[in-house]
Design a protein around this motif. Structure first.
Motif, short mmCIF file in Angstrom:
data_model
loop_
_atom_site.label_atom_id
_atom_site.label_comp_id
_atom_site.label_asym_id
_atom_site.label_seq_id
_atom_site.Cartn_x
_atom_site.Cartn_y
_atom_site.Cartn_z
N THR A 49 -6.08 -8.35 3.08
CA THR A 49 -5.36 -7.87 1.90
C THR A 49 -5.17 -9.00 0.90
O THR A 49 -5.43 -8.85 -0.30
N ALA B 43 2.27 -5.09 2.98
CA ALA B 43 1.26 -5.82 3.76
C ALA B 43 1.39 -7.33 3.63
O ALA B 43 1.10 -8.08 4.57
N TYR C 254 0.85 -1.18 0.00
CA TYR C 254 0.00 0.00 0.00
C TYR C 254 0.89 1.23 0.00
O TYR C 254 1.87 1.29 0.74
N CYS D 44 -2.19 -8.78 9.98
CA CYS D 44 -1.15 -9.66 9.43
C CYS D 44 -1.28 -9.84 7.92
O CYS D 44 -0.46 -10.50 7.30
N1 LIG Z 1 -5.95 0.78 2.33
C1 LIG Z 1 -4.86 0.64 3.09
N2 LIG Z 1 -3.90 1.59 3.12
C2 LIG Z 1 -2.79 1.45 3.87
N3 LIG Z 1 -2.55 0.38 4.66
C3 LIG Z 1 -3.47 -0.60 4.69
C4 LIG Z 1 -4.68 -0.52 3.92
N4 LIG Z 1 -5.42 -1.64 4.17
C5 LIG Z 1 -4.70 -2.38 5.04
N5 LIG Z 1 -3.54 -1.77 5.35
C6 LIG Z 1 -2.47 -2.26 6.23
O1 LIG Z 1 -2.02 -3.50 5.71
C7 LIG Z 1 -1.72 -4.42 6.76
C8 LIG Z 1 -2.56 -5.67 6.58
O2 LIG Z 1 -3.92 -5.35 6.81
P1 LIG Z 1 -5.10 -6.38 6.62
O3 LIG Z 1 -6.39 -5.66 6.80
O4 LIG Z 1 -4.90 -7.13 5.36
O5 LIG Z 1 -4.86 -7.37 7.84
P2 LIG Z 1 -5.84 -8.43 8.49
O6 LIG Z 1 -4.97 -9.53 8.94
O7 LIG Z 1 -6.92 -8.76 7.55
O8 LIG Z 1 -6.42 -7.65 9.73
P3 LIG Z 1 -7.90 -7.68 10.35
O9 LIG Z 1 -8.04 -9.01 11.00
O10 LIG Z 1 -7.87 -6.54 11.33
O11 LIG Z 1 -8.85 -7.45 9.21
C9 LIG Z 1 -2.00 -3.68 8.06
O12 LIG Z 1 -0.79 -3.13 8.52
C10 LIG Z 1 -2.95 -2.57 7.64
O13 LIG Z 1 -2.83 -1.43 8.47
#
Ligand SMILES: Nc1ncnc2c1ncn2[C@@H]1O[C@H](COP(=O)(O)OP(=O)(O)OP(=O)(O)O)[C@@H](O)[C@H]1O
Length: 348
Positions: free
Chosen positions: A48, A22, A13, A44
């Motif tokens: 994404t 990410a 990102y 984690c």
């Molecule tokens: N649109 C975005 N812009 C910038 N950073 C992002 C964006 N979306 C996610 N991130 C960052 O990418 C990383 C992975 O996020 P992601 O949402 O994929 O994790 P996750 O494991 O699905 O978390 P959760 O269980 O909270 O949904 C994190 O550090 C998050 O802050």
């Protein structure tokens, strides 16, 4: 041929403060009919990764490297138009709190029937028949087709969303915390229904959750992510009887339902790495009770520790000792003390 073959995928990102990596160099494959649970702490990279399969990353996100072969074709290089055709018909996603995505001014039935008609050449009557069928599959009565979203409970709305996702018998279902917003009893019932339908239509599934006990009941395979990388991949049976990675050992301690009643839960001290910074060594090193010099310097590869069982730890061979020590509270207390000590040192 695997249904989905994710090869060396990295996703980043662009933010005001720089680039956030990410997901980094992630590979896994999914067979036809297989269900995989993707677990790991918040941030984690689970969502994404899931969104990238649907090519639904937010504007500032991009797949910077790798391939995602779906039925032998790379999703990464498909045009927007080609991807749109695949959504719902081939790959369907049930997102977190998807029920809020229902349009409040149309009946749920109209939304479902319209969705079916956009993606198929069914007549309205045929689409209505199909809508009734999928409503029944998720435990909703036919008369609910006439309801507006505000006339339904949260559980009903989420069922309707699941019905929409399943209506065209997709080959791959991506369920991202599909029941998190609902109460526990409803969660369990809906999840069981999703699994039943998934088995019936023989689709594959990626189930995203931060609760590993859900995976133990519903998936054949588990993938544990940490700081944007896969730490362990195994059959759920192997994972819950013989986990290998220190992070997995820590996670196993932290969840109640797979433990005996009365057993004490132990959480993993510390927090995940900051993905804005370049990662050196193992990503779990700051919280790992068993780290050594090499963990501080080199990233461990994802290695096979048994057939179809992978773990990314430099010390996979010492797992017997790790398993024993990870069950002791003092093992993790020492990690907590070490973290506090390191913070103090950094401040002074
Ligand atoms: N649109 C975005 N812009 C910038 N950073 C992002 C964006 N979306 C996610 N991130 C960052 O990418 C990383 C992975 O996020 P992601 O949402 O994929 O994790 P996750 O494991 O699905 O978390 P959760 O269980 O909270 O949904 C994190 O550090 C998050 O802050």
């Amino acid at each position: 041929m695997a249904l989905l073959d994710v090869k060396n995928v990295s996703i980043e990102y662009t933010t005001e403060d720089g680039v956030l990596k990410a997901v980094e160099d992630v590979s896994f494959s999914l067979e036809v009919g297989e269900s995989v649970g993707l677990v790991g702490e918040s941030g984690c990279g689970k969502t994404t990764l899931a969104k990238s399969v649907m090519r639904l990353l937010s504007k500032n996100g991009r797949i910077s490297e790798g391939q995602m072969m779906f039925k032998g074709e790379d999703l990464v290089t498909k045009t927007e138009e080609e991807i749109r055709k695949l959504r719902l018909t081939e790959i369907a996603m049930v997102a977190q709190s998807a029920m809020n995505a229902l349009n409040p001014v149309y009946t749920v039935g109209d939304q479902l029937i319209e969705g079916i008609q956009i993606h198929t050449d069914m007549t309205r009557e045929q689409a209505r028949e199909r809508a009734i069928e999928v409503f029944k599959m998720v435990g909703l009565e036919e008369k609910r087709l006439k309801s507006y979203p505000h006339q339904m409970s949260g559980g009903m709305k989420q069922r309707a969303i699941i019905a929409m996702a399943l209506t065209l018998n997709p080959s791959l279902i991506i369920a991202d915390e599909p029941t998190t917003a609902l109460d526990v009893v409803v969660q369990d019932r809906i999840l069981q229904q999703v699994i039943e339908i998934q088995k019936k239509i023989n689709s594959s599934m990626i189930l995203i959750t931060h609760d590993i006990s859900v995976v133990s009941e519903t998936c054949e395979t588990i993938i544990v992510m940490y700081g944007g990388k896969i730490m362990e991949k195994a059959s759920t049976k192997a994972f819950f009887t013989k986990p290998v990675h220190p992070y997995s050992l820590g996670l196993n301690n932290a969840f109640p339902s797979i433990h005996e009643i009365g057993e004490e839960l132990i959480s993993i001290p510390g927090s995940p790495p900051n993905l804005m910074q370049e990662q050196v060594g193992c990503r779990f090193r700051a919280r790992c009770p068993f780290r050594t010099e090499i963990c501080m310097e080199e990233q461990p590869p994802l290695e096979e520790v048994a057939p179809n069982h992978l773990s990314a730890c430099h010390h996979n061979k010492e797992v017997e000792r790790f398993r024993e020590e990870s069950q002791k509270r003092e093992t993790w207390e020492k990690v907590r003390e070490r973290i506090i000590e390191e913070i103090r040192r950094d401040v002074s």
